[in-house]
Design a protein around this motif. Structure first.
Motif, PDB file in Angstrom:
ATOM      1  N   PRO A 186       0.832  -1.206   0.000  1.00  0.00           N
ATOM      2  CA  PRO A 186       0.000   0.000   0.000  1.00  0.00           C
ATOM      3  C   PRO A 186       0.867   1.256   0.000  1.00  0.00           C
ATOM      4  CG  PRO A 186      -0.777  -1.589   1.635  1.00  0.00           C
ATOM      5  CD  PRO A 186       0.555  -2.074   1.163  1.00  0.00           C
ATOM      6  N   PRO A 187       0.575   2.239  -0.880  1.00  0.00           N
ATOM      7  CA  PRO A 187       1.408   3.456  -0.932  1.00  0.00           C
ATOM      8  C   PRO A 187       1.409   4.223   0.376  1.00  0.00           C
ATOM      9  CG  PRO A 187       0.011   3.281  -2.893  1.00  0.00           C
ATOM     10  CD  PRO A 187      -0.449   2.226  -1.948  1.00  0.00           C
ATOM     11  N   LEU A 188       0.252   4.290   1.031  1.00  0.00           N
ATOM     12  CA  LEU A 188       0.195   5.037   2.295  1.00  0.00           C
ATOM     13  C   LEU A 188       1.082   4.382   3.347  1.00  0.00           C
ATOM     14  CD1 LEU A 188      -1.048   7.401   3.800  1.00  0.00           C
ATOM     15  CD2 LEU A 188      -2.988   5.912   4.425  1.00  0.00           C
ATOM     16  N   ARG A 217       6.361   4.378   6.193  1.00  0.00           N
ATOM     17  CA  ARG A 217       7.436   3.473   6.582  1.00  0.00           C
ATOM     18  C   ARG A 217       6.930   2.366   7.505  1.00  0.00           C
ATOM     19  NH1 ARG A 217      11.469   3.908   3.322  1.00  0.00           N
ATOM     20  NH2 ARG A 217      12.889   3.103   4.943  1.00  0.00           N
ATOM     21  N   ILE A 218       5.750   1.801   7.171  1.00  0.00           N
ATOM     22  CA  ILE A 218       5.137   0.734   7.978  1.00  0.00           C
ATOM     23  C   ILE A 218       5.467  -0.605   7.324  1.00  0.00           C
ATOM     24  CG2 ILE A 218       2.968  -0.271   8.788  1.00  0.00           C
ATOM     25  CD1 ILE A 218       1.810   2.562   8.815  1.00  0.00           C
ATOM     26  N   GLN A 219       5.960  -1.515   8.107  1.00  0.00           N
ATOM     27  CA  GLN A 219       6.241  -2.860   7.637  1.00  0.00           C
ATOM     28  C   GLN A 219       5.920  -3.850   8.760  1.00  0.00           C
ATOM     29  OE1 GLN A 219      10.379  -3.089   6.619  1.00  0.00           O
ATOM     30  NE2 GLN A 219      11.098  -2.414   8.626  1.00  0.00           N
ATOM     31  N   GLY A 220       5.776  -5.097   8.370  1.00  0.00           N
ATOM     32  CA  GLY A 220       5.430  -6.109   9.365  1.00  0.00           C
ATOM     33  C   GLY A 220       4.814  -7.331   8.715  1.00  0.00           C
ATOM     34  N   LEU A 249     -10.964 -17.229   5.057  1.00  0.00           N
ATOM     35  CA  LEU A 249      -9.760 -16.502   5.470  1.00  0.00           C
ATOM     36  C   LEU A 249     -10.133 -15.584   6.618  1.00  0.00           C
ATOM     37  CD1 LEU A 249      -6.769 -16.266   4.576  1.00  0.00           C
ATOM     38  CD2 LEU A 249      -7.427 -14.231   3.279  1.00  0.00           C
ATOM     39  N   GLN A 250      -9.465 -15.783   7.748  1.00  0.00           N
ATOM     40  CA  GLN A 250      -9.737 -14.965   8.935  1.00  0.00           C
ATOM     41  C   GLN A 250      -8.427 -14.361   9.419  1.00  0.00           C
ATOM     42  OE1 GLN A 250     -11.719 -17.310  11.897  1.00  0.00           O
ATOM     43  NE2 GLN A 250     -13.587 -17.560  10.675  1.00  0.00           N
ATOM     44  N   MET A 251      -8.474 -13.039   9.675  1.00  0.00           N
ATOM     45  CA  MET A 251      -7.284 -12.320  10.108  1.00  0.00           C
ATOM     46  C   MET A 251      -7.037 -12.565  11.593  1.00  0.00           C
ATOM     47  SD  MET A 251      -5.940  -9.370  11.669  1.00  0.00           S
ATOM     48  CE  MET A 251      -7.382  -8.346  11.861  1.00  0.00           C
ATOM     49  N   ILE A 252      -5.748 -12.770  11.933  1.00  0.00           N
ATOM     50  CA  ILE A 252      -5.357 -12.948  13.329  1.00  0.00           C
ATOM     51  C   ILE A 252      -4.676 -11.693  13.855  1.00  0.00           C
ATOM     52  CG2 ILE A 252      -3.956 -14.311  14.931  1.00  0.00           C
ATOM     53  CD1 ILE A 252      -4.266 -16.679  13.101  1.00  0.00           C
ATOM     54  N   SER A 253      -3.689 -11.208  13.123  1.00  0.00           N
ATOM     55  CA  SER A 253      -2.962 -10.017  13.567  1.00  0.00           C
ATOM     56  C   SER A 253      -2.355  -9.342  12.344  1.00  0.00           C
ATOM     57  CB  SER A 253      -1.857 -10.389  14.576  1.00  0.00           C
ATOM     58  OG  SER A 253      -0.916 -11.265  13.975  1.00  0.00           O
ATOM     59  N   GLY A 254      -1.978  -8.088  12.529  1.00  0.00           N
ATOM     60  CA  GLY A 254      -1.347  -7.325  11.456  1.00  0.00           C
ATOM     61  C   GLY A 254      -1.724  -5.856  11.516  1.00  0.00           C
ATOM     62  N   HIS A 255      -0.950  -5.042  10.809  1.00  0.00           N
ATOM     63  CA  HIS A 255      -1.209  -3.592  10.804  1.00  0.00           C
ATOM     64  C   HIS A 255      -2.446  -3.318   9.943  1.00  0.00           C
ATOM     65  CE1 HIS A 255      -0.578   0.740  10.364  1.00  0.00           C
ATOM     66  NE2 HIS A 255       0.247   0.643  11.434  1.00  0.00           N
ATOM     67  N   PRO A 256      -3.321  -2.426  10.377  1.00  0.00           N
ATOM     68  CA  PRO A 256      -4.548  -2.160   9.608  1.00  0.00           C
ATOM     69  C   PRO A 256      -4.286  -1.692   8.174  1.00  0.00           C
ATOM     70  CG  PRO A 256      -4.733  -1.247  11.818  1.00  0.00           C
ATOM     71  CD  PRO A 256      -3.325  -1.695  11.678  1.00  0.00           C
ATOM     72  N   LEU A 257      -3.171  -0.968   7.925  1.00  0.00           N
ATOM     73  CA  LEU A 257      -2.901  -0.488   6.564  1.00  0.00           C
ATOM     74  C   LEU A 257      -2.423  -1.604   5.642  1.00  0.00           C
ATOM     75  CD1 LEU A 257      -1.155   2.943   7.329  1.00  0.00           C
ATOM     76  CD2 LEU A 257      -3.535   2.536   6.638  1.00  0.00           C
ATOM     77  N   LEU A 258      -2.038  -2.765   6.207  1.00  0.00           N
ATOM     78  CA  LEU A 258      -1.501  -3.855   5.394  1.00  0.00           C
ATOM     79  C   LEU A 258      -2.491  -5.007   5.208  1.00  0.00           C
ATOM     80  CD1 LEU A 258       2.048  -4.065   7.039  1.00  0.00           C
ATOM     81  CD2 LEU A 258       1.391  -2.764   5.012  1.00  0.00           C
ATOM     82  N   ILE A 259      -3.600  -5.016   5.972  1.00  0.00           N
ATOM     83  CA  ILE A 259      -4.504  -6.169   5.964  1.00  0.00           C
ATOM     84  C   ILE A 259      -5.217  -6.312   4.630  1.00  0.00           C
ATOM     85  CG2 ILE A 259      -6.609  -7.101   7.003  1.00  0.00           C
ATOM     86  CD1 ILE A 259      -5.687  -5.920   9.663  1.00  0.00           C
ATOM     87  N   ALA A 260      -5.737  -5.220   4.079  1.00  0.00           N
ATOM     88  CA  ALA A 260      -6.538  -5.308   2.851  1.00  0.00           C
ATOM     89  C   ALA A 260      -5.709  -5.832   1.689  1.00  0.00           C
ATOM     90  CB  ALA A 260      -7.119  -3.940   2.522  1.00  0.00           C
ATOM     91  N   VAL A 296      -6.824 -26.968   7.436  1.00  0.00           N
ATOM     92  CA  VAL A 296      -6.809 -25.734   8.228  1.00  0.00           C
ATOM     93  C   VAL A 296      -5.354 -25.402   8.498  1.00  0.00           C
ATOM     94  CG1 VAL A 296      -7.549 -24.620  10.353  1.00  0.00           C
ATOM     95  CG2 VAL A 296      -9.019 -26.324   9.277  1.00  0.00           C
ATOM     96  N   THR A 297      -4.921 -24.228   8.097  1.00  0.00           N
ATOM     97  CA  THR A 297      -3.514 -23.862   8.229  1.00  0.00           C
ATOM     98  C   THR A 297      -3.389 -22.387   8.568  1.00  0.00           C
ATOM     99  OG1 THR A 297      -1.359 -23.939   7.157  1.00  0.00           O
ATOM    100  CG2 THR A 297      -3.227 -23.293   5.797  1.00  0.00           C
ATOM    101  N   GLN A 298      -2.148 -21.972   8.785  1.00  0.00           N
ATOM    102  CA  GLN A 298      -1.846 -20.573   9.111  1.00  0.00           C
ATOM    103  C   GLN A 298      -0.993 -19.988   7.990  1.00  0.00           C
ATOM    104  OE1 GLN A 298      -0.634 -19.596  13.209  1.00  0.00           O
ATOM    105  NE2 GLN A 298       1.103 -18.513  12.329  1.00  0.00           N
ATOM    106  N   ILE A 299      -1.352 -18.794   7.559  1.00  0.00           N
ATOM    107  CA  ILE A 299      -0.652 -18.130   6.459  1.00  0.00           C
ATOM    108  C   ILE A 299      -0.116 -16.801   6.970  1.00  0.00           C
ATOM    109  CG2 ILE A 299      -0.891 -17.127   4.160  1.00  0.00           C
ATOM    110  CD1 ILE A 299      -3.091 -19.134   3.601  1.00  0.00           C
ATOM    111  N   ASP A 300       1.179 -16.561   6.715  1.00  0.00           N
ATOM    112  CA  ASP A 300       1.833 -15.312   7.096  1.00  0.00           C
ATOM    113  C   ASP A 300       2.248 -14.585   5.816  1.00  0.00           C
ATOM    114  OD1 ASP A 300       1.529 -16.070   9.710  1.00  0.00           O
ATOM    115  OD2 ASP A 300       3.574 -16.821   9.942  1.00  0.00           O
ATOM    116  N   VAL A 301       1.886 -13.301   5.776  1.00  0.00           N
ATOM    117  CA  VAL A 301       2.280 -12.436   4.642  1.00  0.00           C
ATOM    118  C   VAL A 301       3.178 -11.331   5.201  1.00  0.00           C
ATOM    119  CG1 VAL A 301       1.452 -10.949   2.792  1.00  0.00           C
ATOM    120  CG2 VAL A 301       0.086 -12.931   3.498  1.00  0.00           C
ATOM    121  N   ASN A 302       4.405 -11.292   4.715  1.00  0.00           N
ATOM    122  CA  ASN A 302       5.396 -10.339   5.212  1.00  0.00           C
ATOM    123  C   ASN A 302       5.477  -9.130   4.284  1.00  0.00           C
ATOM    124  OD1 ASN A 302       6.154 -12.084   7.361  1.00  0.00           O
ATOM    125  ND2 ASN A 302       7.430 -13.252   5.940  1.00  0.00           N
ATOM    126  N   PHE A 303       5.502  -7.953   4.879  1.00  0.00           N
ATOM    127  CA  PHE A 303       5.653  -6.691   4.159  1.00  0.00           C
ATOM    128  C   PHE A 303       6.956  -6.048   4.614  1.00  0.00           C
ATOM    129  CE2 PHE A 303       1.126  -7.387   3.776  1.00  0.00           C
ATOM    130  CZ  PHE A 303       0.806  -6.894   2.518  1.00  0.00           C
TER     131      PHE A 303
END
Length: 251
Positions: A178-180, A185-188, A205-216, A240-247
């Protein structure tokens, strides 16, 4: 002198009020003598007077009758006649002796005069059990029916770790940073719990944790991922598994 005294004593008094006063004084004295014993009587004790006026408590109830004892149980002991295969002598002489009468054994069957056609010399009358039956060869018993092999029940859904499911990923869409969030300078890492269908696509797909600007951005990319179908006992199952997306800002 004495004459003058007696003459004067016989004369009436000239003060009648003295007689009245004397009568009143005597009446008061007599009244006091009567009233004093009535006023200063010995008073009864209060506790004793209360006990006289209050009715006595009722007597205690009688104790309950003792429980009836059950009649003694008479155990009839049957004398043992045999001990370790040996006949035991009775301890008491019985009154009645039972007479045991053995039945006569039936006479042995005699053979037929002249024998039986087809018989064997010296054979027993009536034949020997198993002689004819044993001579005929018997058919072998049929084999037992094969036991049905129970097919193990395959579960419809299993849980797999994130590293195992990542190895089966065949189509991965990289999320757009996301440009914003890049300007801020948000990463995670955005973490999801996902259900992979039997065909390998993302079903839930259900969100567990993460920054609000990166979830969408992470959700849009992960929904397009495709996995290799997971087989259990040769049948596809849901995972049933866990997926991590790194920014990271280096993207």
């Amino acid at each position: 002198m004495f004459e003058q005294t007696f003459v004067e004593g016989t004369a009436k008094t000239r003060k009648p009020w003295t007689v009245l006063l004397s009568f009143l004084i005597q009446t008061v004295l007599i009244g006091l003598l009567i009233l004093i014993p009535l006023i200063y009587t010995d008073s009864l004790p209060k506790a004793q007077l209360t006990s006289f006026l209050v009715a006595p408590p009722p007597p205690p109830p009688p104790p309950p009758p003792p429980a009836a004892t059950p009649p003694p149980k008479v155990v009839k002991v049957i004398p043992r006649q045999f001990d370790a295969g040996r006949l035991m002598a009775p301890k008491k002489i019985p009154k009645d002796i039972a007479m045991i009468k053995e039945e006569d054994m039936p006479p042995p069957s005699a053979g037929v005069v002249g024998g039986v056609a087809g018989g064997v010399p010296g054979g027993a009358g009536g034949g020997v059990i198993g002689g004819i039956i044993g001579a005929v060869p018997s058919a072998a018993p049929p084999p037992p029916p094969p036991k049905a092999v129970e097919k193990p029940v395959t579960p419809q859904r299993i849980r797999v770790g994130g590293n195992v499911s990542a190895a089966n990923l065949i189509k991965k869409i990289t999320p757009v940073y996301p440009p914003l969030a890049k300007q801020a300078r948000i990463q995670g890492t955005v973490r999801f719990t996902a259900i992979i269908g039997k065909d390998g696509t993302i079903q839930n797909l259900q969100m567990i944790s993460g920054h609000p600007l990166l979830i969408a951005a992470a959700q849009d990319a992960v929904r397009q991922w495709v996995y290799k179908p997971t087989l259990l006992n040769g049948e596809p199952v849901e995972v049933v598994t866990q997926i991590d997306v790194n920014f990271t800002l280096s993207q």
